[in-house]
Design an enzyme around this catalytic site. Sequence first.
Site, PDB file in Angstrom:
ATOM      1  N   HIS A   1      -0.992 -13.763  -7.504  1.00 45.44           N
ATOM      2  CA  HIS A   1      -0.075 -14.848  -6.667  1.00 45.44           C
ATOM      3  C   HIS A   1       1.244 -13.973  -6.730  1.00 45.44           C
ATOM      4  O   HIS A   1       1.964 -13.659  -7.594  1.00 45.44           O
ATOM      5  CB  HIS A   1       0.120 -15.922  -7.400  1.00 45.44           C
ATOM      6  CG  HIS A   1       0.894 -17.009  -6.647  1.00 45.44           C
ATOM      7  ND1 HIS A   1       0.442 -17.549  -5.838  1.00 45.44           N
ATOM      8  CD2 HIS A   1       2.196 -17.332  -6.945  1.00 45.44           C
ATOM      9  CE1 HIS A   1       1.312 -18.521  -5.327  1.00 45.44           C
ATOM     10  NE2 HIS A   1       2.419 -18.318  -5.987  1.00 45.44           N
TER      11      HIS A   1
ATOM     12  N   HIS B   1       4.913 -13.566  -3.888  1.00 47.31           N
ATOM     13  CA  HIS B   1       5.577 -13.969  -2.638  1.00 47.31           C
ATOM     14  C   HIS B   1       6.553 -12.623  -2.541  1.00 47.31           C
ATOM     15  O   HIS B   1       7.556 -12.621  -3.276  1.00 47.31           O
ATOM     16  CB  HIS B   1       6.484 -15.001  -2.657  1.00 47.31           C
ATOM     17  CG  HIS B   1       5.705 -16.089  -3.086  1.00 47.31           C
ATOM     18  ND1 HIS B   1       4.900 -16.858  -2.019  1.00 47.31           N
ATOM     19  CD2 HIS B   1       5.659 -17.079  -4.061  1.00 47.31           C
ATOM     20  CE1 HIS B   1       4.476 -18.186  -2.669  1.00 47.31           C
ATOM     21  NE2 HIS B   1       5.005 -18.206  -3.706  1.00 47.31           N
TER      22      HIS B   1
ATOM     23  N   ARG C   1      16.319 -22.114  -4.747  1.00 45.45           N
ATOM     24  CA  ARG C   1      15.545 -22.343  -3.447  1.00 45.45           C
ATOM     25  C   ARG C   1      16.652 -22.143  -2.227  1.00 45.45           C
ATOM     26  O   ARG C   1      16.154 -21.404  -1.162  1.00 45.45           O
ATOM     27  CB  ARG C   1      15.039 -23.497  -3.456  1.00 45.45           C
ATOM     28  CG  ARG C   1      14.107 -23.925  -2.258  1.00 45.45           C
ATOM     29  CD  ARG C   1      13.295 -25.350  -2.207  1.00 45.45           C
ATOM     30  NE  ARG C   1      14.382 -26.377  -1.805  1.00 45.45           N
ATOM     31  CZ  ARG C   1      13.991 -27.337  -1.356  1.00 45.45           C
ATOM     32  NH1 ARG C   1      12.280 -27.610  -1.101  1.00 45.45           N
ATOM     33  NH2 ARG C   1      14.600 -28.247  -0.842  1.00 45.45           N
TER      34      ARG C   1
ATOM     35  N   TYR D   1       3.393 -17.396   3.495  1.00 45.87           N
ATOM     36  CA  TYR D   1       3.694 -18.553   4.388  1.00 45.87           C
ATOM     37  C   TYR D   1       4.896 -18.379   5.545  1.00 45.87           C
ATOM     38  O   TYR D   1       5.204 -19.005   6.194  1.00 45.87           O
ATOM     39  CB  TYR D   1       3.965 -19.733   3.541  1.00 45.87           C
ATOM     40  CG  TYR D   1       5.067 -19.660   2.617  1.00 45.87           C
ATOM     41  CD1 TYR D   1       6.587 -19.648   2.920  1.00 45.87           C
ATOM     42  CD2 TYR D   1       4.932 -19.404   1.168  1.00 45.87           C
ATOM     43  CE1 TYR D   1       7.307 -19.457   2.224  1.00 45.87           C
ATOM     44  CE2 TYR D   1       5.913 -19.307   0.218  1.00 45.87           C
ATOM     45  CZ  TYR D   1       7.178 -19.313   0.582  1.00 45.87           C
ATOM     46  OH  TYR D   1       8.148 -19.382  -0.301  1.00 45.87           O
TER      47      TYR D   1
ATOM     48  N   HIS E   1       0.056 -24.640   0.711  1.00 47.10           N
ATOM     49  CA  HIS E   1       1.123 -24.319  -0.113  1.00 47.10           C
ATOM     50  C   HIS E   1       1.319 -25.470  -1.061  1.00 47.10           C
ATOM     51  O   HIS E   1       1.418 -24.991  -2.348  1.00 47.10           O
ATOM     52  CB  HIS E   1       2.237 -24.877   0.721  1.00 47.10           C
ATOM     53  CG  HIS E   1       3.526 -24.459   0.023  1.00 47.10           C
ATOM     54  ND1 HIS E   1       4.259 -25.265  -0.581  1.00 47.10           N
ATOM     55  CD2 HIS E   1       4.227 -23.370   0.051  1.00 47.10           C
ATOM     56  CE1 HIS E   1       5.216 -24.694  -1.343  1.00 47.10           C
ATOM     57  NE2 HIS E   1       5.278 -23.431  -0.816  1.00 47.10           N
TER      58      HIS E   1
ATOM     59  N   ARG F   1       2.640 -31.376  -1.443  1.00 51.14           N
ATOM     60  CA  ARG F   1       4.029 -31.968  -0.814  1.00 51.14           C
ATOM     61  C   ARG F   1       4.010 -31.228   0.599  1.00 51.14           C
ATOM     62  O   ARG F   1       4.729 -31.854   1.474  1.00 51.14           O
ATOM     63  CB  ARG F   1       5.258 -31.237  -1.555  1.00 51.14           C
ATOM     64  CG  ARG F   1       5.313 -32.031  -2.886  1.00 51.14           C
ATOM     65  CD  ARG F   1       6.541 -31.367  -3.794  1.00 51.14           C
ATOM     66  NE  ARG F   1       6.474 -30.180  -4.176  1.00 51.14           N
ATOM     67  CZ  ARG F   1       6.902 -29.159  -3.681  1.00 51.14           C
ATOM     68  NH1 ARG F   1       7.797 -29.006  -2.457  1.00 51.14           N
ATOM     69  NH2 ARG F   1       6.701 -27.733  -3.920  1.00 51.14           N
TER      70      ARG F   1
ATOM     71  N   HIS G   1      -0.472 -24.069  -4.845  1.00 51.66           N
ATOM     72  CA  HIS G   1       0.749 -24.234  -5.930  1.00 51.66           C
ATOM     73  C   HIS G   1       0.352 -25.682  -6.461  1.00 51.66           C
ATOM     74  O   HIS G   1       0.230 -26.909  -5.467  1.00 51.66           O
ATOM     75  CB  HIS G   1       2.025 -24.477  -5.418  1.00 51.66           C
ATOM     76  CG  HIS G   1       2.493 -23.130  -4.898  1.00 51.66           C
ATOM     77  ND1 HIS G   1       3.174 -22.927  -3.631  1.00 51.66           N
ATOM     78  CD2 HIS G   1       2.931 -21.864  -5.478  1.00 51.66           C
ATOM     79  CE1 HIS G   1       3.493 -21.711  -3.770  1.00 51.66           C
ATOM     80  NE2 HIS G   1       3.109 -21.062  -4.770  1.00 51.66           N
TER      81      HIS G   1
ATOM     82  N   GLU H   1       3.715 -27.639 -10.364  1.00 55.63           N
ATOM     83  CA  GLU H   1       4.693 -26.486 -11.086  1.00 55.63           C
ATOM     84  C   GLU H   1       5.896 -27.410 -11.495  1.00 55.63           C
ATOM     85  O   GLU H   1       6.515 -26.888 -12.618  1.00 55.63           O
ATOM     86  CB  GLU H   1       5.308 -25.714  -9.690  1.00 55.63           C
ATOM     87  CG  GLU H   1       6.090 -24.798 -10.244  1.00 55.63           C
ATOM     88  CD  GLU H   1       6.703 -23.722  -8.958  1.00 55.63           C
ATOM     89  OE1 GLU H   1       7.312 -22.826  -9.436  1.00 55.63           O
ATOM     90  OE2 GLU H   1       6.011 -23.790  -7.825  1.00 55.63           O
TER      91      GLU H   1
ATOM     92  N   HIS I   1       0.308 -21.975 -11.434  1.00 62.57           N
ATOM     93  CA  HIS I   1       1.187 -22.715 -12.083  1.00 62.57           C
ATOM     94  C   HIS I   1       0.515 -23.647 -13.159  1.00 62.57           C
ATOM     95  O   HIS I   1       0.392 -23.601 -14.226  1.00 62.57           O
ATOM     96  CB  HIS I   1       2.373 -23.206 -11.587  1.00 62.57           C
ATOM     97  CG  HIS I   1       3.169 -22.234 -10.681  1.00 62.57           C
ATOM     98  ND1 HIS I   1       3.560 -21.216 -11.409  1.00 62.57           N
ATOM     99  CD2 HIS I   1       3.284 -22.430  -9.281  1.00 62.57           C
ATOM    100  CE1 HIS I   1       4.407 -20.423 -10.232  1.00 62.57           C
ATOM    101  NE2 HIS I   1       4.327 -21.239  -9.191  1.00 62.57           N
TER     102      HIS I   1
ATOM    103  N   ASP J   1       4.262 -13.685  -8.887  1.00 61.13           N
ATOM    104  CA  ASP J   1       5.023 -14.822  -8.060  1.00 61.13           C
ATOM    105  C   ASP J   1       6.223 -14.630  -7.385  1.00 61.13           C
ATOM    106  O   ASP J   1       6.111 -13.701  -6.185  1.00 61.13           O
ATOM    107  CB  ASP J   1       5.123 -16.007  -9.203  1.00 61.13           C
ATOM    108  CG  ASP J   1       5.584 -17.181  -8.302  1.00 61.13           C
ATOM    109  OD1 ASP J   1       5.652 -17.446  -6.937  1.00 61.13           O
ATOM    110  OD2 ASP J   1       5.889 -18.184  -8.889  1.00 61.13           O
TER     111      ASP J   1
END
Length: 433
Positions: free
Chosen positions: A53, A55, A76, A115, A197, A200, A223, A226, A260, A311
């Site tokens: 995993h 990003h 974030r 993504y 993703h 949510r 995910h 998490e 996660h 990650d």
Amino acid sequence: MSFWCEQAWLPGGIASGVRIDVADGRITGVTPGSPRSGTVLTGLTLPGFANGHSHAFHRALRGRTHHERGTFWTWRERMYALASRLDPDTYYRLARGVYAEMVLGGYTSVGEFHYLHHAPGGKPYADPNAMGEALRQAAADAGIRLTLLDTCYLAGGIGVEPDEVQRRFSDGSADSWADRVGALKEGELFRVGGAIHSVRAVPEDQLSEVDNAVPGHRPLHIHLSEQRAENEQCEAATGFTPTGLLWDNGVLEERLTVVHATHLTDRDVRWLGEFRVGACFCPTTERDLGDGIGPARALRDAGVRLSIGSDSNAVVDAFEETRALELDDRLASEERGRFSAEELLEAGTDHAATGWDEVGRLVEGAGADLVTVSLDSVRTAGIEPSGILFAASGADVRHVVVAGREVVRDGTHLLVDRPETVLAKEIEALWQS
């Protein structure tokens, strides 16, 4: 071609003087007790590690998200600011350095949870897969196997429209996402899987559409749980935990990997085990974001397959990530010996989680991915070879072979000149733009 390993960790244990013959990217013979010949690999040779995993673009956040102590939400905000600055060219250059760092850290494959699809505002590029193609080329140049886990991301939260940055992530619907992904073409060291993703970001009525759009022989990731807030929002909206929602929509299956899996109920654990789902833990990121410690031992006991990932790439080190399964579980349980060394190696080298079922063991017929670690560094001097997962770091990796091709020799990446310089240049340029 043949490699002579001073010591090698075979399925039956550690052996000395192991000759590994290779042809067409596969291991054609493994012979312990052989005379020294071929390419000599001094130290302990292991199967290549799998980064389940990643990003890649988050690497540019390393060391830049701790102002005023930092929270998940300030992290974030910085991540979204970074996402808004990338285009196919800058993403290629950054990812090339990131993937080179992964190989140097012991990884021979990576599952890229991808993504960041479109231009700012959500407008598709002339090639709708330009960002994915940038990652494919970056991985090829760095000499690592890549599974592009192309990610469906449609909402900014349960019942919430995507915001300005998130529109770059969205294809508008699961059908449009599937059409775009269907145009990607696989290659020798490049495979295409899919990802939801999170519960949510993909509405409940489209979860099964994403699942059905991914070919059955390719992996699907998500995910999952998490953070506690994700569970609370999901239960308030649907009456289910995120795991329960996947169960209710028929998405739990053996080719699924949940990433996660930190905040699970006992029923969640049983569900995941019943369906032989995989769970990818990313301990260094889970620490960095303050997410919590997931129930790794309980999941393994329930029948869940464990794997590891870097990650956010706050740390890129296969050894650090792998031993953290044991060390973090010790903290949570207040007991030692939660996993055997063999169980840890199995999790660290689980390439099947990202669709490379043929890789991860030093046996005839397997993909020829080898990682050789020094046994005489300041970290590893004096250890028992079987303790390598608890002693070594990525800095101890001396040689890496991917599909029979030498990519790292004597600690130097052979395909990307000075990856640290590449990373410094590209990250600094991104934050100055």
